[in-house]
Each structure stands twice: as C-alpha cells, then as structure tokens.
Design a protein around this motif. Structure first.
Motif, PDB file in Angstrom:
ATOM      1  N   SER A   1      70.871  45.230 120.292  1.00 41.54           N
ATOM      2  CA  SER A   1      71.632  44.585 121.363  1.00 41.54           C
ATOM      3  C   SER A   1      70.824  43.471 122.009  1.00 41.54           C
TER       4      SER A   1
ATOM      5  N   ARG B   1      71.140  39.991 124.879  1.00 42.63           N
ATOM      6  CA  ARG B   1      71.903  39.210 125.850  1.00 42.63           C
ATOM      7  C   ARG B   1      72.074  37.766 125.399  1.00 42.63           C
TER       8      ARG B   1
ATOM      9  N   SER C   1      74.417  36.224 113.557  1.00 40.29           N
ATOM     10  CA  SER C   1      74.705  36.590 114.957  1.00 40.29           C
ATOM     11  C   SER C   1      73.464  36.555 115.840  1.00 40.29           C
TER      12      SER C   1
ATOM     13  N   LYS D   1      74.403  43.264 118.064  1.00 36.07           N
ATOM     14  CA  LYS D   1      75.467  43.461 119.049  1.00 36.07           C
ATOM     15  C   LYS D   1      75.158  42.653 120.315  1.00 36.07           C
ATOM     16  N   SER D   2      76.189  42.462 121.133  1.00 36.40           N
ATOM     17  CA  SER D   2      76.006  41.764 122.403  1.00 36.40           C
ATOM     18  C   SER D   2      75.353  42.687 123.426  1.00 36.40           C
ATOM     19  N   ASN D   3      75.217  42.205 124.638  1.00 35.49           N
ATOM     20  CA  ASN D   3      74.577  42.989 125.692  1.00 35.49           C
ATOM     21  C   ASN D   3      75.396  44.233 126.019  1.00 35.49           C
TER      22      ASN D   3
ATOM     23  N   ASP E   1      81.235  42.516 124.545  1.00 36.70           N
ATOM     24  CA  ASP E   1      82.325  41.926 123.764  1.00 36.70           C
ATOM     25  C   ASP E   1      83.490  42.891 123.574  1.00 36.70           C
TER      26      ASP E   1
END
Length: 535
Positions: A215, A217, A272, A302-304, A317
C-alpha cells in the motif's frame, strides 16, 4: 599545557566509531557509551526485538556500494561484495575498530539516561551525563567537556493510526519489529509504505506468503543498485561531473531525463508505481526485485489504506481485501533524542534545529554536536566521519563556529530550499545531496580537494576525480587530515569494484578500463542533454 578534553560519545555504530577515531586524531580523550554488547548499531542484526533500538532485517543488503560507503582512510577489503549484506558491514566495522584500536574506548552495556548542561556550562561548556551501567544495574553521574551524539535517526517508530485498526483481528507490527519471513508462510499480508524497508519486506514476503499487498499513498520512482555495464549505480552517478550537470539543469528537465531512464527498465505507470511528484522531489526507492514480483503477481500494489475491517483492509480507491493475517507498517521513524530535552536539541514536526545538521545554534558553548542525523543521496558513513572531523576540531579550538545569526540563516535557507524541492512530508527534513554536502563540510574542515591545482600537477588523477566516482578518499588527499594511501585508493577503485565479480578467467577482457567507460558514459550524458536543450 592544557589538559586534553574528555568527550562523551553516545553510540558505537557507523557514526560513533569514526567519532572515536576523530577524537584521537585531535588529541581528545573519547569515552563511548554503547547500551548493547557490541558495535554496529543499526547494522548489528539481533533476532530479538529491542524497543528504541534500530536493527536491520536478517536479509538486509545495503543500498550504497562499498567504495562509496567506506571510511575515508580505511578501504573495505577488495574481496567483499560491492553491495554488502549486513553481516559484511559489521565485519568491516570490526576491522576498522581493531585497526585503529577503538574498542578500548567503548563502555558496552552503558545507557545514557539523561544529558544536561553543567551548572557552569556558560563558561566551561561541560555536560552532565546520567549513565546506567546495565550489567551492574547501577546509575552514576559523570561530567564531560563535550558530547558527540551518534544515535542516528532510526529510533522512535512513526506509527500512523487508521480507522478501525483497534478492532482488526489480524496482527499489526512496525517494520522495526520485523526480522525475517519465518512465521509468514502462506499468509495474506499488507505492507504499508513504499520506503526502502517497505520494499525489502514486501519482496522477501513475496517469496513465501500466499499474497502480498503493498500500500502506498503517493507511489515512488524505483531505482536499481546496478548501473550501466553492471557497475554499482552510485559509482556511475555520484561524480563531481554529474553534480555539476545536476546543478546546471532545471530540476524539471533533470527529472524528465532520469524518469525516462527509469521507465526504460519498466514503465512505472503500468506497474501502478508512478507517483505524482517528480524524481528530484522525493528520496528514491532502491529495489532490484520489486518489478519482478509485481510481474509475477506475488505483490499487488494498492492505494493508501482508508480503514480496517475486522478481518481485512479497505483502500482509498474503494477496493477491499479480506482475510488479511498480517499488516506491517513500514512508515519510518520520528526524529528524537529521548535522553535530553528540547532546550538541548530541539525537534519540532520532525525538524531538528542544527547548523549544517550538526551544531545546535543557540548553545552558549559549541561543545555538543550531533553526528549522522542526515539523509544523504548516498552513503551515510563517510558523511558522519566528516561531520566528526569538523566537530572535534571545534571542540579542540582549531575551528570556530559563525555567529548565531549566521547559523540560523543557514538553517532557514536549507529548510526553504528543501521545502521548494521536496513535497511536504516529515520524511523530507534532513535531506542532503552527497557531493554538495561533503564539499560544504570539507571547505570548513580544510580538506576539500583543489582540482584546479591538481590538474597542473597530476592531470590524470584530477580528471579521474572529476569524472569518476567521488569517493571518500578524495577528502584525505589534500589539506588537513591527509592520508598517505589516498591517491593509491583513488587510482585503484575500479580494481576493488571488479575484484569480487571477476571470479572466472575469460579470454576476452574489456578493452577499456572502468574509469574510461565511466568517462565515456559522462560524455554521452552531456551530448544527450545538449541535444535535448538546443534541438
């Protein structure tokens, strides 16, 4: 004749060891306090977790190569690998300490509980230390003429709080407490943070976990340790010539060139990883294996994190990953010095008030210095050594600090420049460019090499020092603190770089030596940049 000053050194790691030697070089008496039973600090791996004691992972390999991270008058053995496992770094520290007979000045299992000014500090500059002898479980007070704080900046963990984390049924730990992959086999793991440690943890677990989610940010630009022709990357890019190019070009253009090179290895957007910021606006991540793990699916970016559920994680997301067994927070550290209050060393919002990251500007006497509290774009150990060379000369009285106003002007200018260059985060408060900062310190100490003068007397060496790697030996060639072996060490850098890799004799050898390959590479860079600007 005045009695030699006695200097307390806190910590016997990569900053404390050269601090001991620098004290001896200046005729000072060092007394080093190390709360563990060995030297090495961060680089001494221990299978146990110790609070407020930074430690590498079992598998950690350093991100700077041996010729760029060694102490300036003690080359790392040629047979050691260019990028060393932490066990080799510890071996090197022991070689260094034994060669210069430093260990007899270290009091192991002694912890500093408190550091405060003596009653007569304004006239004497003396410091009171409250010391815990761990083996005897006894506490004593001692007074010293000066103090070198060598505890580093990886001590107090930065632990963010996420919604729902208190009700999460899985395990949560900071990367500080992560030792190795054992116990993580076949688990679903979330690693938070795209720092160097976050990447290392994710890659290691990617081999054994059922799935790793990484993960981030902001994303990150990912560099490799290996540069063109297989040379260590810092050997290629950390040169005086490249520093001149960087200082001449607009940062946007420089970022464009570097980002293009990085995207040739793998497209960061397709993986990504592409951040919103430019390359020069954040300390880069160094990881050789992350792209392969993303390509194979063992790591998913993955995102935050938005919040925790009872058995999983929801990301910003909107995606959710359930049945998460373990979350590792690779979220860095907070600057701090627990053994003294803010009147001694002030830290606020992760910014520390230090002139050139070494001296407190408001002190009535220049008898305390902080060593190694910087984040260079390069190796820390030579930086710490040069800081210690400066500090001990100040303690001895050979060098004088500027006025308080001038010191604060320098501090505020560095903060302003940093705020302009980097995006705002507590991570970007002690960043320095390696060559620029080393030269800045060397100008003060009086050991910066004069390449113009050298060009007249030894042009081949001067060109090698300008176009080749700006290694620590350069700061022992001229001026104060000269080392007789500096010239030979500079001339034989590439021999030591190639020695551990050329382990099989082959018929066809390279037609050009390493230095000229690096010089040709530098000239190609010039041509590319000129074409970019004018055509």
């Amino acid at each position: 004749m005045a009695k030699p000053k006695t200097i307390a050194i806190i910590g016997a790691g990569g900053s404390g060891l050269p601090a001991i030697k620098c004290c001896l070089d200046e005729g000072l008496i060092p007394v080093c306090f190390e709360r563990t039973d060995d030297i090495g600090g961060l680089w001494k791996f221990t299978p146990e977790v110790h609070s407020n004691q930074a430690c590498v992972m079992r598998s950690t390999i350093i991100n700077t190569s041996k010729e760029m991270m060694c102490f300036s008058d003690f080359p790392i053995p040629k047979e050691y690998p260019n990028y060393m496992h932490n066990s080799y770094i510890l071996k090197y520290f022991h070689l260094y300490a034994d060669h210069f007979d430093l260990k007899k000045y270290i009091k192991f299992k002694h912890e500093i509980l408190n550091l405060s000014r003596a009653d007569n500090f304004d006239t004497t500059g003396k410091w009171n230390l409250k010391i815990h002898d761990i083996e005897k479980d006894a506490v004593v007070m001692e007074t010293y003429d000066g103090v070198l704080v060598c505890t580093g900046h990886h001590v107090e963990q930065n632990t963010p709080h996420f919604e729902g984390i208190d009700n999460f049924g899985g395990q949560v730990l900071h990367s500080h407490d992560y030792k190795d992959h054992r116990g993580c086999e076949d688990k679903r793991v979330v690693v938070v943070g795209l720092s160097n440690s976050g990447g290392d943890v994710a890659v290691e677990l990617g081999r054994v976990a059922s799935q790793v989610f990484l993960s981030t940010r902001r994303g990150a630009w990912v560099a490799h340790r290996r540069g063109d022709d297989g040379f260590p990357l810092d050997i290629v890019v950390t040169t005086r010539f490249m520093e001149a190019v960087k200082s001449t070009l607009p940062s946007a253009l420089l970022s464009t060139v570097v980002e293009h090179q990085l995207n040739r290895r793998f497209n960061h957007a397709n993986y990504s990883l592409k951040p919103k910021h430019r390359f020069t606006s954040q300390h880069p991540m160094v990881n050789d294996e992350l792209p392969n793990h993303i390509l194979s699916g063992s790591i998913i970016i993955k995102s935050n994190i938005k919040r925790f559920t009872e058995n999983g994680v929801e990301f910003e997301d909107g995606t959710i990953e359930d049945n998460i067994d373990l979350v590792i927070l690779a979220t860095g550290y907070v600057l701090g010095f627990s053994f003294c209050d803010s009147s001694v060393i002030k830290v606020e919002r992760n910014q520390v008030d230090l002139y050139k990251y070494v001296f407190p500007p408001n002190s009535a006497q220049p008898s305390l210095a902080v060593i190694g509290c910087v984040q260079p774009w390069g190796a820390l150990m030579p930086v710490s050594e040069l800081q210690a060379r400066w500090a001990t000369k100040v303690f001895k009285g050979d060098l004088v600090l500027p006025s308080k106003d001038d010191m604060w002007h320098d501090i505020n200018k560095k903060r302003s420049d940093m705020a302009h260059r980097y995006f705002s985060t507590q991570r970007h408060t002690i960043q320095v460019d390696w060559v620029t900062y080393m030269d800045e310190l060397a100008d003060i100490v009086g050991c910066r090499p004069n390449l113009g003068k050298l060009l007249l007397t030894d042009p081949k060496l001067a060109l090698k020092m300008y176009f080749g790697p700006c290694n620590p030996y350069q700061y022992r060639l001229m001026g104060t603190g000269q080392w007789d072996g500096a010239k030979e060490a500079i001339n034989t850098v590439m021999e030591r770089v190639l020695y551990p890799t050329k382990t099989r004799k082959i018929e066809e050898e390279m037609r050009t030596n390493g230095f000229w390959k690096l010089s040709i590479f530098s000239l190609v860079i010039i041509a590319v940049l000129l074409k970019w600007i004018f055509f």
